[in-house]
Scaffold this motif. Structure first.
Motif, PDB file in Angstrom:
ATOM      1  N   LYS A 277     -13.162  22.540  -5.869  1.00  0.00           N
ATOM      2  CA  LYS A 277     -12.111  22.882  -4.918  1.00  0.00           C
ATOM      3  C   LYS A 277     -10.761  22.582  -5.554  1.00  0.00           C
ATOM      4  N   GLU A 278      -9.814  23.479  -5.364  1.00  0.00           N
ATOM      5  CA  GLU A 278      -8.489  23.289  -5.933  1.00  0.00           C
ATOM      6  C   GLU A 278      -7.484  22.938  -4.842  1.00  0.00           C
ATOM      7  N   TYR A 279      -6.626  21.949  -5.170  1.00  0.00           N
ATOM      8  CA  TYR A 279      -5.608  21.492  -4.231  1.00  0.00           C
ATOM      9  C   TYR A 279      -4.247  21.536  -4.919  1.00  0.00           C
ATOM     10  N   SER A 280      -3.261  22.099  -4.235  1.00  0.00           N
ATOM     11  CA  SER A 280      -1.880  22.050  -4.735  1.00  0.00           C
ATOM     12  C   SER A 280      -1.373  20.612  -4.614  1.00  0.00           C
ATOM     13  N   LYS A 281      -0.175  20.373  -5.141  1.00  0.00           N
ATOM     14  CA  LYS A 281       0.398  19.025  -5.028  1.00  0.00           C
ATOM     15  C   LYS A 281       0.505  18.593  -3.566  1.00  0.00           C
ATOM     16  N   GLU A 282       1.028  19.470  -2.731  1.00  0.00           N
ATOM     17  CA  GLU A 282       1.193  19.118  -1.316  1.00  0.00           C
ATOM     18  C   GLU A 282      -0.152  18.859  -0.656  1.00  0.00           C
ATOM     19  N   GLN A 283      -1.150  19.692  -0.992  1.00  0.00           N
ATOM     20  CA  GLN A 283      -2.479  19.493  -0.425  1.00  0.00           C
ATOM     21  C   GLN A 283      -3.124  18.203  -0.941  1.00  0.00           C
ATOM     22  N   THR A 284      -2.876  17.890  -2.215  1.00  0.00           N
ATOM     23  CA  THR A 284      -3.409  16.645  -2.784  1.00  0.00           C
ATOM     24  C   THR A 284      -2.806  15.443  -2.082  1.00  0.00           C
TER      25      THR A 284
ATOM     26  N   ILE B 129      -6.156  -3.231  -6.313  1.00  0.00           N
ATOM     27  CA  ILE B 129      -5.564  -2.130  -5.552  1.00  0.00           C
ATOM     28  C   ILE B 129      -6.557  -1.601  -4.518  1.00  0.00           C
ATOM     29  N   MET B 130      -7.832  -1.530  -4.881  1.00  0.00           N
ATOM     30  CA  MET B 130      -8.854  -1.073  -3.939  1.00  0.00           C
ATOM     31  C   MET B 130      -9.029  -2.077  -2.794  1.00  0.00           C
ATOM     32  N   ASN B 131      -8.971  -3.356  -3.102  1.00  0.00           N
ATOM     33  CA  ASN B 131      -9.048  -4.377  -2.051  1.00  0.00           C
ATOM     34  C   ASN B 131      -7.841  -4.289  -1.117  1.00  0.00           C
ATOM     35  N   LEU B 132      -6.682  -4.008  -1.703  1.00  0.00           N
ATOM     36  CA  LEU B 132      -5.473  -3.821  -0.900  1.00  0.00           C
ATOM     37  C   LEU B 132      -5.653  -2.650   0.060  1.00  0.00           C
ATOM     38  N   ASN B 133      -6.255  -1.575  -0.431  1.00  0.00           N
ATOM     39  CA  ASN B 133      -6.502  -0.397   0.400  1.00  0.00           C
ATOM     40  C   ASN B 133      -7.396  -0.745   1.590  1.00  0.00           C
ATOM     41  N   LYS B 134      -8.431  -1.537   1.336  1.00  0.00           N
ATOM     42  CA  LYS B 134      -9.328  -1.933   2.426  1.00  0.00           C
ATOM     43  C   LYS B 134      -8.606  -2.827   3.435  1.00  0.00           C
ATOM     44  N   LEU B 135      -7.810  -3.763   2.932  1.00  0.00           N
ATOM     45  CA  LEU B 135      -7.045  -4.634   3.829  1.00  0.00           C
ATOM     46  C   LEU B 135      -6.123  -3.815   4.733  1.00  0.00           C
ATOM     47  N   ARG B 136      -5.425  -2.883   4.117  1.00  0.00           N
ATOM     48  CA  ARG B 136      -4.484  -2.047   4.878  1.00  0.00           C
ATOM     49  C   ARG B 136      -5.224  -1.207   5.911  1.00  0.00           C
TER      50      ARG B 136
ATOM     51  N   PHE C  71      -6.836   7.864  -0.732  1.00  0.00           N
ATOM     52  CA  PHE C  71      -6.152   6.901  -1.599  1.00  0.00           C
ATOM     53  C   PHE C  71      -6.995   6.560  -2.835  1.00  0.00           C
ATOM     54  N   LYS C  72      -8.255   6.244  -2.633  1.00  0.00           N
ATOM     55  CA  LYS C  72      -9.117   5.834  -3.749  1.00  0.00           C
ATOM     56  C   LYS C  72      -9.233   6.934  -4.793  1.00  0.00           C
ATOM     57  N   GLU C  73      -9.392   8.172  -4.332  1.00  0.00           N
ATOM     58  CA  GLU C  73      -9.547   9.291  -5.262  1.00  0.00           C
ATOM     59  C   GLU C  73      -8.244   9.569  -6.009  1.00  0.00           C
ATOM     60  N   LYS C  74      -7.120   9.373  -5.336  1.00  0.00           N
ATOM     61  CA  LYS C  74      -5.838   9.554  -6.017  1.00  0.00           C
ATOM     62  C   LYS C  74      -5.685   8.566  -7.164  1.00  0.00           C
ATOM     63  N   VAL C  75      -6.041   7.287  -6.898  1.00  0.00           N
ATOM     64  CA  VAL C  75      -5.886   6.261  -7.925  1.00  0.00           C
ATOM     65  C   VAL C  75      -6.908   6.450  -9.054  1.00  0.00           C
ATOM     66  N   SER C  76      -8.141   6.797  -8.706  1.00  0.00           N
ATOM     67  CA  SER C  76      -9.215   6.866  -9.712  1.00  0.00           C
ATOM     68  C   SER C  76      -9.278   8.199 -10.446  1.00  0.00           C
TER      69      SER C  76
ATOM     70  N   HIS D 147       0.838  -1.208   0.000  1.00  0.00           N
ATOM     71  CA  HIS D 147       0.000   0.000   0.000  1.00  0.00           C
ATOM     72  C   HIS D 147       0.874   1.259   0.000  1.00  0.00           C
ATOM     73  N   SER D 148       1.918   1.262   0.827  1.00  0.00           N
ATOM     74  CA  SER D 148       2.836   2.411   0.869  1.00  0.00           C
ATOM     75  C   SER D 148       3.513   2.615  -0.484  1.00  0.00           C
ATOM     76  N   THR D 149       3.798   1.518  -1.190  1.00  0.00           N
ATOM     77  CA  THR D 149       4.407   1.597  -2.515  1.00  0.00           C
ATOM     78  C   THR D 149       3.506   2.351  -3.479  1.00  0.00           C
ATOM     79  N   VAL D 150       2.230   1.974  -3.496  1.00  0.00           N
ATOM     80  CA  VAL D 150       1.285   2.612  -4.424  1.00  0.00           C
ATOM     81  C   VAL D 150       1.132   4.086  -4.085  1.00  0.00           C
ATOM     82  N   GLU D 151       0.936   4.392  -2.805  1.00  0.00           N
ATOM     83  CA  GLU D 151       0.717   5.792  -2.418  1.00  0.00           C
ATOM     84  C   GLU D 151       1.946   6.647  -2.729  1.00  0.00           C
ATOM     85  N   ALA D 152       3.127   6.137  -2.438  1.00  0.00           N
ATOM     86  CA  ALA D 152       4.349   6.894  -2.727  1.00  0.00           C
ATOM     87  C   ALA D 152       4.507   7.096  -4.228  1.00  0.00           C
TER      88      ALA D 152
END
Length: 367
Positions: A170-177, A210-217, A183-188, A136-141
């Motif tokens: 709503k607007e988000y900078s990279k850091e805010q994103t 990947i979504m199932n992995l997110n739930k497991l984590r 996690f789900k919104e980042k991937v989708s 999960h950390s791999t995907v998010e990073a």
């Protein structure tokens, strides 16, 4: 055995003479010991221990974060965090397979409920949990790594207010994103924008995994229990961990990354052939007896790797001998004399590969 290739985070080629210019503009203090003390004090003051180094011979620059001990720096090129996380996940996955093999190798014909050593069971569970968390950390990073510094994510929120349909952007900078978008919104949503790859539309099996992995984590990290004794959520979370097909999750994460950046995740085959190896073909189990002499001799030999070939038998006492033999090796692993044994059923015999730890190797070295 496979290991993940972990490359340096970034190597920058600098202009000719950059090293000389940097040297001329640096602080006047040239004494190495005083420079080191100044650097260490700076780390303590700021909390930042990241440095940039230049190799004059190649005009290459790289970042490093040192190991600091006794007023000295121990350094190398800083690794790519995404590959580092995946290498941890993959190593723990391989350990989980080995731990499970050690557990199920204790089966006895006609017996369907086996009690195994607690530490062996716990190792299996720990390795599985670590695999899930680091995948999960791999995907998010990796997702965060894909966003350029100037990236702005526009989140569209639709709803009703006082009977009126409203739409808010709503607007988000990279850091805010990175910080506020889940996690789900980042991937989708974010990944299709920054990579032009829509996994939900074009690679649905990978997306679902990947979504199932997110739930497991999330179930592991945000573990819930009840003081009333109703542990249904607790039990469900760990049942899912224990029954998850980790190989599918490892493959999904690797594919997710390599579809976006081909060959980002690569493997090296590591052969144990360069280790000093001793192969021991055990005689019939009855002639061995329940004696620890074979394990003492294994530790005393200078070989780093010992391979036992144990002939199988239909005798009812063979199971007791096999269980004692494997549990003895697992106890040695618990004592950190050897790594967890690699057990393979080869048909007519059981193949057990043992690799000693540094502690185990010291037993064979003369004092």
């Amino acid at each position: 055995m496979k290991i993940v290739k972990v490359k340096p985070l970034e190597i920058i080629r600098v202009a000719e003479g950059a090293h000389d210019s940097l040297d001329m503009n640096s602080q006047s203090e040239k004494d190495p010991e005083k420079l080191m003390k100044h650097a260490i004090n700076n780390i303590k003051r700021t909390g930042n221990s990241s440095y940039l180094a230049i190799i004059p011979e190649t005009n290459e620059a790289f970042t490093f974060i040192p190991v600091v001990e006794d007023n000295r720096f121990y350094v190398t090129k800083f690794p790519n965090p995404v590959q580092l996380y995946f290498s941890l996940a993959f190593a723990n996955y391989q350990f989980s397979v080995k731990a499970r093999n050690n557990i199920v190798s204790q089966k006895e014909e006609g017996v369907y409920l086996h009690f195994v050593n607690e530490y062996l069971y716990n190792w299996n569970l720990q390795y599985r949990i670590s695999t899930i968390i680091f995948l999960h950390s791999t995907v998010e990073a990796f997702v965060n790594y894909q966003m350029p510094d100037e990236y702005v994510y526009k989140q569209v929120v639709e709803g009703k207010e006082k009977g009126q349909f409203i739409k808010v952007v709503k607007e988000y900078s990279k850091e805010q994103t990175e910080r506020y978008i889940d996690f789900k919104e980042k991937v989708s949503k974010v990944i299709p924008e920054v990579s032009q790859v829509d996994f939900y539309k074009d690679h649905k099996p990978i997306y679902d995994r990947i979504m199932n992995l997110n739930k497991l984590r999330n179930d592991i990290i945000h573990l819930r229990s009840a003081k009333s004794g109703n542990q249904s959520q607790f039990n469900k979370a760990f049942s899912n961990v224990m029954n998850a097909n980790l190989e599918d999750y490892v493959e999904a994460v690797k594919s997710f990354i390599n579809i976006i950046e081909p060959d980002f995740i690569e493997f090296d085959e590591v052969s144990g052939d360069n280790k000093r190896t001793l192969t021991i073909k055990l005689p019939h189990y009855k002639s061995c007896g329940l004696s620890i002499d074979m394990f003492i001799k294994m530790l005393e030999t200078p070989a780093e790797k010992v391979i036992y070939n144990l002939p199988k038998s239909e005798d009812k006492d063979f199971y007791s001998f096999k269980t004692w033999f494997l549990q003895s090796l697992n106890s040695m692993a618990k004592s950190q004399l050897i790594y967890l044994p690699d057990i393979k059923d080869m048909g007519e015999e059981i193949h057990v590969e043992v690799v000693k730890t540094e502690k185990g190797m010291r037993v064979s070295q003369p004092v």
